[in-house]
Design a protein around this motif. Structure first.
Motif, PDB file in Angstrom:
ATOM      1  N   ILE A  55      10.169   7.233  -0.631  1.00 58.21           N
ATOM      2  CA  ILE A  55      10.604   5.935  -1.123  1.00 58.21           C
ATOM      3  C   ILE A  55      10.778   5.996  -2.633  1.00 58.21           C
ATOM      4  O   ILE A  55      10.224   6.874  -3.297  1.00 58.21           O
ATOM      5  CB  ILE A  55       9.625   4.813  -0.733  1.00 58.21           C
ATOM      6  CG1 ILE A  55       8.229   5.033  -1.311  1.00 58.21           C
ATOM      7  CG2 ILE A  55       9.560   4.643   0.770  1.00 58.21           C
ATOM      8  CD1 ILE A  55       7.275   3.869  -1.083  1.00 58.21           C
ATOM      9  N   GLU A  56      11.576   5.078  -3.153  1.00 56.50           N
ATOM     10  CA  GLU A  56      11.765   4.930  -4.592  1.00 56.50           C
ATOM     11  C   GLU A  56      11.068   3.646  -5.020  1.00 56.50           C
ATOM     12  O   GLU A  56      11.138   2.623  -4.333  1.00 56.50           O
ATOM     13  CB  GLU A  56      13.255   4.872  -4.945  1.00 56.50           C
ATOM     14  CG  GLU A  56      13.998   3.721  -4.281  1.00 56.50           C
ATOM     15  CD  GLU A  56      15.502   3.750  -4.471  1.00 56.50           C
ATOM     16  OE1 GLU A  56      16.129   4.774  -4.119  1.00 56.50           O
ATOM     17  OE2 GLU A  56      16.046   2.734  -4.961  1.00 56.50           O
ATOM     18  N   VAL A  57      10.371   3.721  -6.137  1.00 53.94           N
ATOM     19  CA  VAL A  57       9.656   2.565  -6.672  1.00 53.94           C
ATOM     20  C   VAL A  57       9.994   2.470  -8.156  1.00 53.94           C
ATOM     21  O   VAL A  57       9.883   3.459  -8.884  1.00 53.94           O
ATOM     22  CB  VAL A  57       8.124   2.707  -6.477  1.00 53.94           C
ATOM     23  CG1 VAL A  57       7.404   1.479  -7.008  1.00 53.94           C
ATOM     24  CG2 VAL A  57       7.776   2.955  -5.017  1.00 53.94           C
ATOM     25  N   LEU A  58      10.401   1.282  -8.600  1.00 56.27           N
ATOM     26  CA  LEU A  58      10.674   1.052 -10.014  1.00 56.27           C
ATOM     27  C   LEU A  58       9.577   0.172 -10.589  1.00 56.27           C
ATOM     28  O   LEU A  58       9.204  -0.856  -9.999  1.00 56.27           O
ATOM     29  CB  LEU A  58      12.035   0.383 -10.206  1.00 56.27           C
ATOM     30  CG  LEU A  58      13.246   1.217  -9.812  1.00 56.27           C
ATOM     31  CD1 LEU A  58      14.530   0.418 -10.032  1.00 56.27           C
ATOM     32  CD2 LEU A  58      13.305   2.519 -10.580  1.00 56.27           C
ATOM     33  N   ALA A  81      11.177  -1.512  -4.507  1.00 57.75           N
ATOM     34  CA  ALA A  81      10.734  -0.423  -3.627  1.00 57.75           C
ATOM     35  C   ALA A  81      11.622  -0.432  -2.395  1.00 57.75           C
ATOM     36  O   ALA A  81      11.899  -1.487  -1.818  1.00 57.75           O
ATOM     37  CB  ALA A  81       9.282  -0.603  -3.224  1.00 57.75           C
ATOM     38  N   MET A  82      12.080   0.765  -2.024  1.00 62.76           N
ATOM     39  CA  MET A  82      12.903   0.899  -0.817  1.00 62.76           C
ATOM     40  C   MET A  82      12.951   2.369  -0.416  1.00 62.76           C
ATOM     41  O   MET A  82      12.572   3.236  -1.209  1.00 62.76           O
ATOM     42  CB  MET A  82      14.316   0.363  -1.049  1.00 62.76           C
ATOM     43  CG  MET A  82      15.140   1.132  -2.064  1.00 62.76           C
ATOM     44  SD  MET A  82      16.802   0.466  -2.291  1.00 62.76           S
ATOM     45  CE  MET A  82      17.665   1.325  -0.978  1.00 62.76           C
ATOM     46  N   PRO A  83      13.400   2.648   0.807  1.00 58.51           N
ATOM     47  CA  PRO A  83      13.611   4.050   1.158  1.00 58.51           C
ATOM     48  C   PRO A  83      14.537   4.700   0.123  1.00 58.51           C
ATOM     49  O   PRO A  83      15.452   4.049  -0.394  1.00 58.51           O
ATOM     50  CB  PRO A  83      14.275   3.972   2.531  1.00 58.51           C
ATOM     51  CG  PRO A  83      13.804   2.672   3.095  1.00 58.51           C
ATOM     52  CD  PRO A  83      13.726   1.737   1.907  1.00 58.51           C
ATOM     53  N   PRO A 100       0.825  -1.224   0.000  1.00 58.06           N
ATOM     54  CA  PRO A 100       0.000   0.000   0.000  1.00 58.06           C
ATOM     55  C   PRO A 100       0.856   1.271   0.000  1.00 58.06           C
ATOM     56  O   PRO A 100       0.486   2.277  -0.608  1.00 58.06           O
ATOM     57  CB  PRO A 100      -0.835  -0.118   1.278  1.00 58.06           C
ATOM     58  CG  PRO A 100      -0.907  -1.581   1.542  1.00 58.06           C
ATOM     59  CD  PRO A 100       0.429  -2.126   1.098  1.00 58.06           C
ATOM     60  N   ASP A 101       2.013   1.233   0.663  1.00 54.93           N
ATOM     61  CA  ASP A 101       2.925   2.379   0.655  1.00 54.93           C
ATOM     62  C   ASP A 101       3.503   2.586  -0.741  1.00 54.93           C
ATOM     63  O   ASP A 101       3.674   3.722  -1.197  1.00 54.93           O
ATOM     64  CB  ASP A 101       4.053   2.190   1.658  1.00 54.93           C
ATOM     65  CG  ASP A 101       3.585   2.243   3.106  1.00 54.93           C
ATOM     66  OD1 ASP A 101       2.447   2.699   3.350  1.00 54.93           O
ATOM     67  OD2 ASP A 101       4.353   1.836   3.983  1.00 54.93           O
ATOM     68  N   ARG A 135       5.527   7.667   1.579  1.00 57.97           N
ATOM     69  CA  ARG A 135       4.887   6.383   1.910  1.00 57.97           C
ATOM     70  C   ARG A 135       3.392   6.551   2.169  1.00 57.97           C
ATOM     71  O   ARG A 135       2.593   5.672   1.868  1.00 57.97           O
ATOM     72  CB  ARG A 135       5.491   5.800   3.181  1.00 57.97           C
ATOM     73  CG  ARG A 135       6.886   5.331   3.078  1.00 57.97           C
ATOM     74  CD  ARG A 135       7.353   4.880   4.458  1.00 57.97           C
ATOM     75  NE  ARG A 135       8.716   4.453   4.429  1.00 57.97           N
ATOM     76  CZ  ARG A 135       9.110   3.186   4.317  1.00 57.97           C
ATOM     77  NH1 ARG A 135       8.210   2.240   4.249  1.00 57.97           N
ATOM     78  NH2 ARG A 135      10.366   2.877   4.289  1.00 57.97           N
ATOM     79  N   HIS A 136       3.026   7.659   2.795  1.00 54.87           N
ATOM     80  CA  HIS A 136       1.638   7.915   3.168  1.00 54.87           C
ATOM     81  C   HIS A 136       1.481   9.408   3.418  1.00 54.87           C
ATOM     82  O   HIS A 136       2.457  10.154   3.415  1.00 54.87           O
ATOM     83  CB  HIS A 136       1.239   7.099   4.404  1.00 54.87           C
ATOM     84  CG  HIS A 136       2.196   7.226   5.545  1.00 54.87           C
ATOM     85  ND1 HIS A 136       2.267   8.336   6.350  1.00 54.87           N
ATOM     86  CD2 HIS A 136       3.160   6.380   5.984  1.00 54.87           C
ATOM     87  CE1 HIS A 136       3.215   8.167   7.249  1.00 54.87           C
ATOM     88  NE2 HIS A 136       3.782   6.986   7.046  1.00 54.87           N
ATOM     89  N   ALA A 137       0.259   9.827   3.664  1.00 56.15           N
ATOM     90  CA  ALA A 137      -0.042  11.254   3.772  1.00 56.15           C
ATOM     91  C   ALA A 137       0.686  11.942   4.920  1.00 56.15           C
ATOM     92  O   ALA A 137       0.990  13.127   4.835  1.00 56.15           O
ATOM     93  CB  ALA A 137      -1.553  11.452   3.918  1.00 56.15           C
ATOM     94  N   GLN A 138       0.986  11.228   5.990  1.00 58.48           N
ATOM     95  CA  GLN A 138       1.642  11.840   7.142  1.00 58.48           C
ATOM     96  C   GLN A 138       3.170  11.704   7.106  1.00 58.48           C
ATOM     97  O   GLN A 138       3.852  12.108   8.048  1.00 58.48           O
ATOM     98  CB  GLN A 138       1.121  11.222   8.451  1.00 58.48           C
ATOM     99  CG  GLN A 138      -0.333  11.554   8.750  1.00 58.48           C
ATOM    100  CD  GLN A 138      -1.296  10.706   7.933  1.00 58.48           C
ATOM    101  OE1 GLN A 138      -1.000   9.583   7.572  1.00 58.48           O
ATOM    102  NE2 GLN A 138      -2.449  11.263   7.615  1.00 58.48           N
TER     103      GLN A 138
END
Length: 94
Positions: free
Chosen positions: A59-62, A77-79, A17-18, A49-52
């Motif tokens: 995070i990085e997502v490929l 996906a990772m920080p 979900p993040d 990751r989320h609204a807060q």
């Protein structure tokens, strides 16, 4: 079309979900032609990751995106690390 996740996207402990939230609320996106695999295009998404989440908690997502109708594949996906932090700094978008 709903993307598919690979097991490798879970390797660094970022919840799916993040990952989806970061893609939907991205602060940076770029095509990475040098990373392309499986006849697809690799896209980098950087986001919270989320609204807060704090700004430094991105995070990085490929995602491998296909032009032939196959669903996109989220495979990493990772920080946010130094490689893609530097990429964003060297390749800013207006």
């Amino acid at each position: 079309m709903t993307p598919k996740w690979t097991a490798s996207s879970d390797k660094h402990g970022v919840a799916r979900p993040d990952q989806a939230y970061a893609i939907a609320h991205r602060t940076y996106v770029d095509h990475l032609p040098q990373e392309s695999i499986d006849d697809g295009e690799v896209w980098l998404f950087i986001g919270p990751r989320h609204a807060q989440a704090l700004p430094e908690d991105e995070i990085e997502v490929l995602v491998n995106v296909y032009s032939d109708g196959r669903p996109a594949r989220i495979f990493h996906a990772m920080p946010l690390g130094p490689k893609f932090r530097r990429h964003r700094e060297e390749n800013p978008h207006d």
